[in-house]
Write a protein that holds these residues in place. Sequence first.
Motif, mmCIF file in Angstrom:
data_model
loop_
_atom_site.group_PDB
_atom_site.id
_atom_site.type_symbol
_atom_site.label_atom_id
_atom_site.label_comp_id
_atom_site.label_asym_id
_atom_site.label_seq_id
_atom_site.Cartn_x
_atom_site.Cartn_y
_atom_site.Cartn_z
ATOM 1 N N PRO A 1 2.418 2.770 -15.858
ATOM 2 C CA PRO A 1 2.391 1.301 -15.956
ATOM 3 C C PRO A 1 2.603 0.619 -14.601
ATOM 4 O O PRO A 1 1.900 -0.336 -14.263
ATOM 5 C CB PRO A 1 3.540 0.965 -16.914
ATOM 6 C CG PRO A 1 3.844 2.226 -17.635
ATOM 7 C CD PRO A 1 3.452 3.340 -16.728
ATOM 8 N N GLY A 2 3.557 1.110 -13.820
ATOM 9 C CA GLY A 2 3.812 0.513 -12.507
ATOM 10 C C GLY A 2 2.633 0.699 -11.567
ATOM 11 O O GLY A 2 2.282 -0.212 -10.813
ATOM 12 N N LEU B 1 0.828 -1.207 0.000
ATOM 13 C CA LEU B 1 0.000 0.000 0.000
ATOM 14 C C LEU B 1 0.862 1.256 0.000
ATOM 15 O O LEU B 1 0.518 2.249 -0.648
ATOM 16 C CB LEU B 1 -0.957 -0.009 1.190
ATOM 17 C CG LEU B 1 -2.026 -1.093 1.148
ATOM 18 C CD1 LEU B 1 -2.913 -1.025 2.381
ATOM 19 C CD2 LEU B 1 -2.865 -0.996 -0.116
ATOM 20 N N ALA B 2 1.988 1.223 0.711
ATOM 21 C CA ALA B 2 2.902 2.373 0.685
ATOM 22 C C ALA B 2 3.497 2.538 -0.701
ATOM 23 O O ALA B 2 3.638 3.667 -1.208
ATOM 24 C CB ALA B 2 3.998 2.190 1.724
ATOM 25 N N ASP B 3 3.839 1.427 -1.344
ATOM 26 C CA ASP B 3 4.369 1.466 -2.708
ATOM 27 C C ASP B 3 3.322 2.010 -3.675
ATOM 28 O O ASP B 3 3.633 2.819 -4.556
ATOM 29 C CB ASP B 3 4.791 0.052 -3.117
ATOM 30 C CG ASP B 3 6.035 0.032 -3.978
ATOM 31 O OD1 ASP B 3 6.735 1.054 -4.020
ATOM 32 O OD2 ASP B 3 6.299 -1.016 -4.594
ATOM 33 N N LEU B 4 2.090 1.582 -3.497
ATOM 34 C CA LEU B 4 0.992 2.069 -4.339
ATOM 35 C C LEU B 4 0.830 3.577 -4.185
ATOM 36 O O LEU B 4 0.650 4.300 -5.171
ATOM 37 C CB LEU B 4 -0.302 1.347 -3.969
ATOM 38 C CG LEU B 4 -1.550 1.706 -4.766
ATOM 39 C CD1 LEU B 4 -1.400 1.270 -6.220
ATOM 40 C CD2 LEU B 4 -2.770 1.049 -4.159
ATOM 41 N N THR B 5 0.940 4.070 -2.965
ATOM 42 C CA THR B 5 0.824 5.511 -2.720
ATOM 43 C C THR B 5 1.958 6.262 -3.402
ATOM 44 O O THR B 5 1.735 7.318 -4.013
ATOM 45 C CB THR B 5 0.834 5.792 -1.200
ATOM 46 O OG1 THR B 5 -0.248 5.080 -0.597
ATOM 47 C CG2 THR B 5 0.691 7.259 -0.901
ATOM 48 N N ARG B 6 3.186 5.748 -3.306
ATOM 49 C CA ARG B 6 4.322 6.409 -3.965
ATOM 50 C C ARG B 6 4.120 6.467 -5.477
ATOM 51 O O ARG B 6 4.371 7.490 -6.109
ATOM 52 C CB ARG B 6 5.620 5.676 -3.630
ATOM 53 C CG ARG B 6 6.151 5.973 -2.261
ATOM 54 C CD ARG B 6 7.581 5.458 -2.099
ATOM 55 N NE ARG B 6 7.665 4.011 -2.172
ATOM 56 C CZ ARG B 6 7.476 3.193 -1.149
ATOM 57 N NH1 ARG B 6 7.181 3.676 0.028
ATOM 58 N NH2 ARG B 6 7.590 1.883 -1.289
ATOM 59 N N TYR B 7 3.678 5.375 -6.065
ATOM 60 C CA TYR B 7 3.457 5.357 -7.509
ATOM 61 C C TYR B 7 2.323 6.316 -7.900
ATOM 62 O O TYR B 7 2.398 6.976 -8.925
ATOM 63 C CB TYR B 7 3.124 3.937 -7.989
ATOM 64 C CG TYR B 7 4.328 3.120 -8.340
ATOM 65 C CD1 TYR B 7 4.717 2.915 -9.653
ATOM 66 C CD2 TYR B 7 5.111 2.541 -7.339
ATOM 67 C CE1 TYR B 7 5.826 2.152 -9.974
ATOM 68 C CE2 TYR B 7 6.218 1.778 -7.643
ATOM 69 C CZ TYR B 7 6.577 1.590 -8.961
ATOM 70 O OH TYR B 7 7.673 0.846 -9.273
ATOM 71 N N ARG B 8 1.267 6.370 -7.084
ATOM 72 C CA ARG B 8 0.140 7.259 -7.384
ATOM 73 C C ARG B 8 0.592 8.719 -7.345
ATOM 74 O O ARG B 8 0.180 9.531 -8.159
ATOM 75 C CB ARG B 8 -0.999 7.019 -6.399
ATOM 76 C CG ARG B 8 -2.226 7.849 -6.700
ATOM 77 C CD ARG B 8 -3.391 7.561 -5.781
ATOM 78 N NE ARG B 8 -3.036 7.654 -4.389
ATOM 79 C CZ ARG B 8 -3.215 6.691 -3.491
ATOM 80 N NH1 ARG B 8 -3.755 5.543 -3.833
ATOM 81 N NH2 ARG B 8 -2.867 6.852 -2.241
ATOM 82 N N GLU B 9 1.455 9.057 -6.372
ATOM 83 C CA GLU B 9 1.941 10.431 -6.254
ATOM 84 C C GLU B 9 2.868 10.804 -7.405
ATOM 85 O O GLU B 9 3.032 11.982 -7.707
ATOM 86 C CB GLU B 9 2.647 10.626 -4.913
ATOM 87 C CG GLU B 9 1.673 10.605 -3.750
ATOM 88 C CD GLU B 9 2.361 10.566 -2.395
ATOM 89 O OE1 GLU B 9 3.605 10.461 -2.343
ATOM 90 O OE2 GLU B 9 1.635 10.628 -1.391
ATOM 91 N N ALA B 10 3.480 9.811 -8.051
ATOM 92 C CA ALA B 10 4.400 10.064 -9.155
ATOM 93 C C ALA B 10 3.712 10.021 -10.518
ATOM 94 O O ALA B 10 4.383 10.079 -11.547
ATOM 95 C CB ALA B 10 5.539 9.058 -9.119
ATOM 96 N N LEU B 11 2.395 9.910 -10.541
ATOM 97 C CA LEU B 11 1.675 9.873 -11.816
ATOM 98 C C LEU B 11 1.825 11.207 -12.527
ATOM 99 O O LEU B 11 1.985 12.224 -11.902
ATOM 100 C CB LEU B 11 0.192 9.566 -11.574
ATOM 101 C CG LEU B 11 -0.129 8.128 -11.196
ATOM 102 C CD1 LEU B 11 -1.584 7.990 -10.807
ATOM 103 C CD2 LEU B 11 0.188 7.181 -12.333
ATOM 104 N N PRO B 12 1.742 11.256 -13.809
ATOM 105 C CA PRO B 12 1.483 10.226 -14.820
ATOM 106 C C PRO B 12 2.726 9.468 -15.246
ATOM 107 O O PRO B 12 2.637 8.504 -15.985
ATOM 108 C CB PRO B 12 0.892 11.005 -15.987
ATOM 109 C CG PRO B 12 1.519 12.346 -15.893
ATOM 110 C CD PRO B 12 1.738 12.599 -14.420
ATOM 111 N N GLY B 13 3.917 9.861 -14.762
ATOM 112 C CA GLY B 13 5.145 9.200 -15.197
ATOM 113 C C GLY B 13 5.230 7.744 -14.793
ATOM 114 O O GLY B 13 5.917 6.958 -15.439
ATOM 115 N N SER B 14 4.545 7.354 -13.739
ATOM 116 C CA SER B 14 4.635 5.981 -13.242
ATOM 117 C C SER B 14 3.394 5.164 -13.581
ATOM 118 O O SER B 14 3.069 4.212 -12.884
ATOM 119 C CB SER B 14 4.825 6.011 -11.725
ATOM 120 O OG SER B 14 3.697 6.610 -11.123
#
Length: 189
Positions: A69-70, A54-67
């Motif tokens: 696919p992940g 869930l922490a990883d999901l939050t980091r990826y969500r905050e880095a959108l749109p660049g992230s």
Amino acid sequence: MAFSADELRVLRRALATALNPAPLQDEDVQDCLRLAESVDDTVREAGRLRAFLLADLTRYREALPGSLPGYLDLLQDALSAGYDPAADDLAALRALRANPRAAVLLERCQVLAERSVRARLARVSQAVAPVPRARLLALPGGRAAGDQPKPATPKPPTPVKRPAPKPSEVFPPRRRPVPPPPPEERAAG
């Protein structure tokens, strides 16, 4: 969760003992305690893994749109593991719905979020619903049939008129601030 063959034997013995209580040997007790400890460790590890994902999901969500696919891969894995999508996930997917994969995930998340909200509302309404009262029954040795009191006749309600409060009662007068003493008196004090 998967059990080894030894763990399954211990589990089977523990279930058999639970169904047909009998004294256990010390070795059986120790085996059951080790199995319980292993299950507890597995549950703790699953909780740590869930928190990490869930922490990883939050980091990826905050880095959108660049992230993108992940993020979509992580979100799909989290949904498969029983994750209820948060409002931030829905907002991110709405912003990315031009991507076909994000649009499909948005539809799935909306269904899951609605189902989750309905379940929470049902739990709240069940908790708030009044419990029906049990009917009182007469106990042996109580009043005899002829000793029953007569039902009370209800009295008509009598409205009580209260006088309207005065403005000074509702809004008390404000006190004026006391001016500070002159500097000469402060120095002398």
